[in-house]
Design a protein around this motif. Structure first.
Motif, mmCIF file in Angstrom:
data_model
loop_
_atom_site.group_PDB
_atom_site.id
_atom_site.type_symbol
_atom_site.label_atom_id
_atom_site.label_comp_id
_atom_site.label_asym_id
_atom_site.label_seq_id
_atom_site.Cartn_x
_atom_site.Cartn_y
_atom_site.Cartn_z
ATOM 1 N N ASN A 1 1.348 -10.647 -0.730
ATOM 2 C CA ASN A 1 0.591 -11.821 -1.175
ATOM 3 C C ASN A 1 0.776 -13.010 -0.234
ATOM 4 N N ASN A 2 1.967 -13.128 0.341
ATOM 5 C CA ASN A 2 2.254 -14.252 1.235
ATOM 6 C C ASN A 2 1.670 -14.071 2.634
ATOM 7 N N ASN A 3 1.276 -12.843 2.956
ATOM 8 C CA ASN A 3 0.840 -12.578 4.327
ATOM 9 C C ASN A 3 -0.581 -12.045 4.444
ATOM 10 N N ILE A 4 -1.231 -11.772 3.296
ATOM 11 C CA ILE A 4 -2.604 -11.251 3.294
ATOM 12 C C ILE A 4 -3.496 -12.210 2.511
ATOM 13 N N ASP A 5 -4.608 -12.622 3.100
ATOM 14 C CA ASP A 5 -5.467 -13.635 2.494
ATOM 15 C C ASP A 5 -6.180 -13.160 1.226
ATOM 16 N N PHE A 6 -6.623 -11.905 1.191
ATOM 17 C CA PHE A 6 -7.445 -11.433 0.070
ATOM 18 C C PHE A 6 -6.751 -10.327 -0.724
ATOM 19 N N PHE A 7 -5.457 -10.437 -0.867
ATOM 20 C CA PHE A 7 -4.664 -9.462 -1.616
ATOM 21 C C PHE A 7 -4.970 -9.584 -3.109
ATOM 22 N N THR A 8 -5.463 -8.484 -3.712
ATOM 23 C CA THR A 8 -5.849 -8.495 -5.127
ATOM 24 C C THR A 8 -5.295 -7.264 -5.827
ATOM 25 N N VAL A 9 -4.424 -7.469 -6.811
ATOM 26 C CA VAL A 9 -3.826 -6.342 -7.538
ATOM 27 C C VAL A 9 -4.845 -5.764 -8.508
ATOM 28 N N LYS A 10 -4.825 -4.430 -8.678
ATOM 29 C CA LYS A 10 -5.804 -3.744 -9.530
ATOM 30 C C LYS A 10 -5.155 -2.921 -10.655
ATOM 31 N N ARG A 11 -3.973 -2.379 -10.396
ATOM 32 C CA ARG A 11 -3.329 -1.535 -11.409
ATOM 33 C C ARG A 11 -1.825 -1.545 -11.192
ATOM 34 N N PHE A 12 -1.081 -1.705 -12.289
ATOM 35 C CA PHE A 12 0.379 -1.554 -12.244
ATOM 36 C C PHE A 12 0.769 -0.509 -13.265
ATOM 37 N N GLY A 13 1.591 0.459 -12.850
ATOM 38 C CA GLY A 13 2.004 1.503 -13.769
ATOM 39 C C GLY A 13 3.485 1.828 -13.646
ATOM 40 N N LEU A 14 4.102 2.104 -14.779
ATOM 41 C CA LEU A 14 5.469 2.627 -14.847
ATOM 42 C C LEU A 14 5.393 3.990 -15.526
ATOM 43 N N ARG A 15 5.875 4.992 -14.832
ATOM 44 C CA ARG A 15 5.782 6.366 -15.334
ATOM 45 C C ARG A 15 7.167 7.002 -15.338
ATOM 46 N N LYS A 16 7.528 7.627 -16.444
ATOM 47 C CA LYS A 16 8.819 8.305 -16.553
ATOM 48 C C LYS A 16 8.594 9.734 -17.029
ATOM 49 N N ILE A 17 9.254 10.650 -16.345
ATOM 50 C CA ILE A 17 9.104 12.071 -16.645
ATOM 51 C C ILE A 17 10.481 12.633 -16.980
ATOM 52 N N ASN A 18 10.612 13.160 -18.181
ATOM 53 C CA ASN A 18 11.859 13.782 -18.623
ATOM 54 C C ASN A 18 11.645 15.281 -18.747
ATOM 55 N N GLU A 19 12.634 16.045 -18.303
ATOM 56 C CA GLU A 19 12.490 17.498 -18.353
ATOM 57 C C GLU A 19 13.845 18.156 -18.610
#
Length: 276
Positions: A128-146
């Motif tokens: 964000n500090n170094n790119i002029d048109f930085f735009t976030v679209k998706r944030f995900g947290l995924r946990k897999i237990n097995e």
């Protein structure tokens, strides 16, 4: 026991964790502007090995057919450069590119959320500090237990039927695989929930792989920006996944996971003690 906290757990499944932020507005030619800042950050946080690799990126374009309201998907696969930082001691892999940041945690030991939750926001801030048109679209947290359970009849003893069930209504049924997929929304969070039972063999014996895959995500730019700037919002996503995880197992299994004594591996394989 339904009010169990993470600190109550003395044992845990083998776990894989994926934290991923997708964005737009960054050209591959602009990556040098962020890498010059990411590299010292990564080294300072124990990511001592660095690799560059090419990965396939799938672009899907949809064309509206109009009257029937049907859509035709055209898949285009293109090569994408990914910059990978590895912390071998912690089992962390940090991948960055011109459209995503992804942290993968693979370890046999429990990894507290606090150990990795600020990595993605810190890297996003560099973009964000170094790119002029930085735009976030998706944030995900995924946990897999097995884990692996040795007796089919004990699956219901340890795992909630609402999450894990299999067809056994006819005599002579031999379960091979059972898959359940659910998509739902809790508050502002979208949840992809997958649970799976699969029959396999180990040392010539039949056993059953139990897999719980929980993916919680946001796809609203404003909400994502709030989450990245507020550690309490980050914790809410993690707490939500933990509630789903606890709901997927029985009171009996919770008792075993909260017991301080050694876990009985003749019942189940893949449950490890938490480091304190």
């Amino acid at each position: 026991m339904t009010n169990v906290k993470r600190s109550d757990l003395h044992h845990n499944f083998l776990k894989s964790i994926i934290v991923r932020l997708d964005f737009q507005g960054v050209l591959e030619s602009e990556m040098d502007k962020v890498l010059i800042h990411i590299k010292p950050y990564a080294k300072e946080h124990g990511f001592l090995r660095y690799e560059e690799k090419n990965a396939n990126q799938i672009d899907i374009a949809f064309t509206d057919k109009g009257i029937q309201n049907s859509f035709e998907a055209t898949n285009k696969v293109r090569s994408q450069k990914v910059f990978s930082f590895i912390n071998e001691d912690r089992g962390f892999v940090l991948d960055v590119s011109n459209n995503f940041i992804c942290l993968m945690v693979n370890t046999t030991r429990y990894t507290p959320f606090e150990d990795y939750c600020l990595i993605i926001p810190s890297i996003a801030e560099i973009y964000n500090n170094n790119i002029d048109f930085f735009t976030v679209k998706r944030f995900g947290l995924r946990k897999i237990n097995e884990c692996l359970i040795l007796e089919k009849e004990r699956i219901k003893e340890f795992f909630a039927p609402a999450f894990f069930s299999y067809f056994d209504c006819l005599d002579g049924v031999n379960i091979i695989q059972s898959n359940h997929a659910n998509f739902f929304i809790i508050d502002k969070y979208h949840i992809n929930l997958h649970s799976n039972i699969a029959q396999g063999t180990f040392d010539g014996k039949i056993l059953y792989s139990i897999r719980l895959d929980i993916d919680s995500y946001l796809d609203n730019t404003e909400q994502i920006n709030l989450l990245l700037s507020d550690s309490e919002e980050m914790k809410k996503v993690n707490d939500l996944i933990f509630k789903i995880y606890i709901s997927s197992i029985t009171e009996r299994f919770i008792e075993l996971l909260t017991d301080e004594s050694d876990f009985d591996n003749t019942i189940m394989i893949g449950v490890e003690p938490n480091e304190r």
